[in-house]
Scaffold this active site. Structure first.
Site, PDB file in Angstrom:
ATOM      1  CD  GLU A   1      -5.443  -5.968  -1.180  1.00  0.00           C
ATOM      2  OE1 GLU A   1      -6.082  -6.419  -0.222  1.00  0.00           O
ATOM      3  OE2 GLU A   1      -5.004  -4.785  -1.197  1.00  0.00           O
TER       4      GLU A   1
ATOM      5  CB  CYS B   1      -8.728  -4.507  -3.847  1.00  0.00           C
ATOM      6  SG  CYS B   1      -7.488  -3.236  -3.508  1.00  0.00           S
TER       7      CYS B   1
ATOM      8  CB  CYS C   1      -5.241  -1.383  -1.932  1.00  0.00           C
ATOM      9  SG  CYS C   1      -6.560  -0.399  -1.195  1.00  0.00           S
TER      10      CYS C   1
ATOM     11  CB  CYS D   1     -10.915  -2.272   0.081  1.00  0.00           C
ATOM     12  SG  CYS D   1     -10.169  -1.650  -1.444  1.00  0.00           S
TER      13      CYS D   1
ATOM     14  CD  GLU E   1      -1.496   4.875   4.821  1.00  0.00           C
ATOM     15  OE1 GLU E   1      -2.054   3.929   5.382  1.00  0.00           O
ATOM     16  OE2 GLU E   1      -1.000   5.833   5.461  1.00  0.00           O
TER      17      GLU E   1
ATOM     18  CG  ASN F   1      -0.403  -0.144   2.534  1.00  0.00           C
ATOM     19  OD1 ASN F   1       0.556  -0.872   2.746  1.00  0.00           O
ATOM     20  ND2 ASN F   1      -0.980   0.556   3.498  1.00  0.00           N
TER      21      ASN F   1
END
Length: 131
Positions: free
Chosen positions: A55, A89, A53, A86, A44, A42
């Site tokens: 993924e 993703c 993210c 999430c 941010e 990830n």
């Protein structure tokens, strides 16, 4: 499917995450049908909606290398229970591999596995079948 190698790769790349706001680093590793493994962590941003993210980072790395056929994914985070992808993703993963199995793990060897289609049922229903 054995997920040990994917989990090890996800755990390693997790340490490269950029998570200064949540302090919640996540790593992901995706296995292509070619046998190659691609990783992501990830990244941010102060504007949380711009956060990438792990993924999706792994999927983008695979696509950039020419891989589009995915077999399995592992996701690792330091959480009480294993985290699952999430919604964003899940939708991206469903675009490429709805039947793919994802193994989520924490740092305490707790695992949870599910197919993408089970995490996001009917990802394309109603969208592509307009008259």
């Amino acid at each position: 499917m054995q997920f040990d190698e994917l989990i090890a790769e996800a755990k390693a790349v997790r340490l490269r995450a950029y998570a200064p706001y949540s302090h919640f680093p996540v790593g992901a590793a995706i296995l292509g049908r070619s046998g190659r493994i691609f990783t992501g962590c990830n990244v941010e941003n102060l504007s949380f909606g711009l956060t990438i993210c792990a993924e999706r980072g792994a999927v983008c790395a695979a696509l950039a290398a020419g891989e589009r056929d995915f077999v399995a994914m592992a996701v690792v985070a330091d959480s009480r229970e294993p985290v699952t992808p999430c919604g964003a993703c899940r939708q991206v993963l469903a675009e490429f591999a709805p039947e793919m199995e994802i193994c989520s793990a924490n740092l305490h060897e707790v695992r949870f596995s599910a197919r993408v289609i089970d995490l996001l049922p009917r990802p394309k229903a109603g969208i592509l079948d307009n008259p």
